[in-house]
Scaffold this active site. Structure first.
Site, PDB file in Angstrom:
ATOM      1  N   ASP A  85       0.888  -1.168   0.000  1.00 54.02           N
ATOM      2  CA  ASP A  85       0.000   0.000   0.000  1.00 54.02           C
ATOM      3  C   ASP A  85       0.919   1.209   0.000  1.00 54.02           C
ATOM      4  O   ASP A  85       1.652   1.452   0.957  1.00 54.02           O
ATOM      5  CB  ASP A  85      -0.865  -0.042   1.272  1.00 54.02           C
TER       6      ASP A  85
ATOM      7  N   ASP B 221      -6.659  -0.749  -1.464  1.00 53.23           N
ATOM      8  CA  ASP B 221      -5.588   0.255  -1.577  1.00 53.23           C
ATOM      9  C   ASP B 221      -4.204  -0.354  -1.829  1.00 53.23           C
ATOM     10  O   ASP B 221      -3.193   0.345  -1.767  1.00 53.23           O
ATOM     11  CB  ASP B 221      -5.565   1.145  -0.324  1.00 53.23           C
TER      12      ASP B 221
ATOM     13  N   GLN C 270       3.154   4.215   2.707  1.00 57.70           N
ATOM     14  CA  GLN C 270       2.960   3.730   4.083  1.00 57.70           C
ATOM     15  C   GLN C 270       3.521   2.329   4.377  1.00 57.70           C
ATOM     16  O   GLN C 270       3.910   2.054   5.498  1.00 57.70           O
ATOM     17  CB  GLN C 270       1.485   3.795   4.492  1.00 57.70           C
TER      18      GLN C 270
ATOM     19  N   TYR D 190       1.331  -1.126  15.526  1.00 57.61           N
ATOM     20  CA  TYR D 190       0.414  -1.355  14.416  1.00 57.61           C
ATOM     21  C   TYR D 190       0.559  -0.295  13.322  1.00 57.61           C
ATOM     22  O   TYR D 190       0.520   0.878  13.598  1.00 57.61           O
ATOM     23  CB  TYR D 190      -1.036  -1.383  14.918  1.00 57.61           C
TER      24      TYR D 190
ATOM     25  N   LYS E 136      -3.268  -3.078   8.360  1.00 56.93           N
ATOM     26  CA  LYS E 136      -3.443  -4.516   8.167  1.00 56.93           C
ATOM     27  C   LYS E 136      -2.480  -4.991   7.083  1.00 56.93           C
ATOM     28  O   LYS E 136      -2.002  -4.209   6.267  1.00 56.93           O
ATOM     29  CB  LYS E 136      -4.894  -4.804   7.772  1.00 56.93           C
TER      30      LYS E 136
HETATM   31  C1  F6R Z   1      -6.648   1.486   7.721  1.00 58.59           C
HETATM   32  C2  F6R Z   1      -8.086   1.382   7.939  1.00 58.59           C
HETATM   33  C3  F6R Z   1      -8.922   2.592   8.076  1.00 58.59           C
HETATM   34  C4  F6R Z   1      -8.315   3.697   8.913  1.00 58.59           C
HETATM   35  C5  F6R Z   1      -9.319   4.843   9.134  1.00 58.59           C
HETATM   36  C6  F6R Z   1      -8.766   5.998   9.924  1.00 58.59           C
HETATM   37  O1  F6R Z   1      -6.013   0.261   7.743  1.00 58.59           O
HETATM   38  O2  F6R Z   1      -8.607   0.316   7.999  1.00 58.59           O
HETATM   39  O3  F6R Z   1     -10.137   2.182   8.634  1.00 58.59           O
HETATM   40  O4  F6R Z   1      -7.866   3.181  10.129  1.00 58.59           O
HETATM   41  O5  F6R Z   1      -9.744   5.305   7.898  1.00 58.59           O
HETATM   42  O6  F6R Z   1      -7.542   6.392   9.408  1.00 58.59           O
HETATM   43  P1  F6R Z   1      -6.682   7.573  10.083  1.00 58.59           P
HETATM   44  O7  F6R Z   1      -6.521   7.248  11.559  1.00 58.59           O
HETATM   45  O8  F6R Z   1      -5.387   7.525   9.336  1.00 58.59           O
HETATM   46  O9  F6R Z   1      -7.475   8.816   9.851  1.00 58.59           O
HETATM   47 MG    MG Z   2      -4.015   0.874   3.672  1.00 57.29          MG
HETATM   48 MG    MG Z   3      -4.657  -2.321   2.198  1.00 56.50          MG
END
Ligand code: F6R
Ligand code: MG
Ligand code: MG
Length: 379
Positions: free
Chosen positions: A11, A51, A93, A230, A233
């Protein structure tokens, strides 16, 4: 002819949060591989699932080749540049290390590879999942390679009568590859005892006991364990050779009709069913549900046919509807109990701090002068 199949995915940024990479980003990776892979690769196929961008390559360099891994790493670096220019979310990322060290394993991208003597006709399946982790394939692989209820080939085909050997990795062990080998059918209870815990024990590969040939390779990396915290995923990829001495394509696909619950979805912190989707699908409801796509190929001398979309058939519409129902059903209970992942698997640490702060406000009745629980002051 010996051929290596390698798929490396990462990603490196997406539009609208974590939905899908931009067209320009995909094109950048595609062009980089076309230009810099000539002479090294026999063929390649670039796609995205949610993504994540996956680079599937055929070549003669063997498994773990620094040249192949560097090519993919550099393609992702070139893509990251574009992702930054476009303001894509999470640009770069999954590229967790600053400099390339010979192998992308442990650096963020997921990798699944196998080298084999190509059969005169070589059908194989390339799976890619988003918003989940490598243990998501545990159940489908168990059903396809060890369960007669799913795979009649285990009793019908003499080529499969001896069963399969599973290599399972303990992904919590970060000091090295901690693995165990178990054979089906004799050890299926032992296998089941491990695979029921998909966050810790992950099928890494499956082998035919009749011929010794490799049938499946799964990316087992856990970003969680690489970064020490973390970082999203793992969104695993998998390669499965099918037919003849291996399960038929339909036997490998059938388990995805269950829509089994996996770790993933919103904030990488929920249990949701895995939805089989069309190639190049994005993400939507509740930053999920977790998805899996499957591109079917034939290859000859390392040359790939076009990809066929194994989950595009109308049959899977009914499955998708049922998985959507299951998703909504689970979401009705919000953050309670089984809906959210256990503490160690949560993507965010905010809740730990909250619990720590609350902990100091607990009292044991009879042990303190004021036996009534103290009120937590709103902060
Ligand atoms: C990423 C995921 C998303 C993000 C969420 C908040 O693996 O599953 O659900 O965790 O969109 O993202 P942030 O904290 O970066 O705004
Ligand atoms: Mg991602
Ligand atoms: Mg992904």
């Amino acid at each position: 002819m010996k051929i290596t199949l390698s798929v490396i995915k990462a990603d490196i940024g997406s539009i609208g949060g974590h939905i899908a990479p931009s067209r320009r980003l995909l094109e950048t990776v595609r062009e980089y591989i076309a230009k810099n892979g000539s002479g090294l690769l026999t063929d390649n196929y670039i796609s995205h699932t949610g993504d994540d961008i996956a680079i599937l390559m055929t070549h003669g360099q063997g498994v773990g080749s620094p040249r192949i891994h560097k090519l993919a790493w550099d393609a992702f670096l070139a893509g990251t540049q574009v992702a930054k220019e476009q303001g894509l979310y999470g640009a770069g990322q999954d590229l967790l290390k600053d400099s390339f060290s010979g192998n992308v394993k442990g650096m963020g991208p997921a990798v699944a590879e196998m080298e084999f003597e190509e059969r005169p006709n070589e059908p194989f399946l390339f799976f890619a999942a988003d918003k989940t982790d490598p243990g998501a394939y545990n159940l489908p692989l168990y059903l396809a390679f060890a369960d007669v209820m799913n795979t009649p080939g285990l009793i019908l085909s003499p080529n499969m009568a001896q069963g399969f050997r599973f290599v399972v990795m303990d992904v919590n062990h970060t000091e090295g590859d901690r693995v165990i080998e178990l054979v089906a059918p004799e050890q299926i209870y032992d296998l089941a005892a491990l695979l029921r815990d998909p966050e810790r024990y992950v099928v890494e590969s499956v082998w035919s006991r009749a011929t010794g040939e490799q049938a499946a390779a799964v990316a087992t990396s856990r970003l969680h364990n690489i970064a020490g915290k973390y970082t999203g995923k793992d969104d695993p990829v998998m390669l499965v050779r099918v037919q003849m001495n291996f399960p038929a394509t339909g036997e490998v696909l059938a388990p995805y009709a269950h829509g089994h619950f996996v770790a993933g979805g919103m904030r990488g912190s929920h249990q949701l069913p895995l939805m089989p989707v069309a190639l190049n699908s994005g993400i939507s409801y509740f930053d999920g549900p977790p998805i899996v796509s499957c591109a079917a190929f034939a290859e000859h001398n390392g040359r790939l046919t076009e990809a066929l979309d194994a989950f595009a058939h109308p049959f899977w519409n009914t499955v998708r509807d049922r998985v959507a129902e299951k998703t909504l059903e689970m979401r009705r209970q919000g953050f309670f109990g089984a809906a959210m992942l256990p503490m160690g698997e949560l993507e965010y640490t905010g809740i730990m701090e909250k619990l720590k702060a609350l902990d100091s406000h607990f009292t044991v009745r009879g042990e303190t002068p004021a036996s009534a629980p103290r009120q937590v002051l709103a902060r």
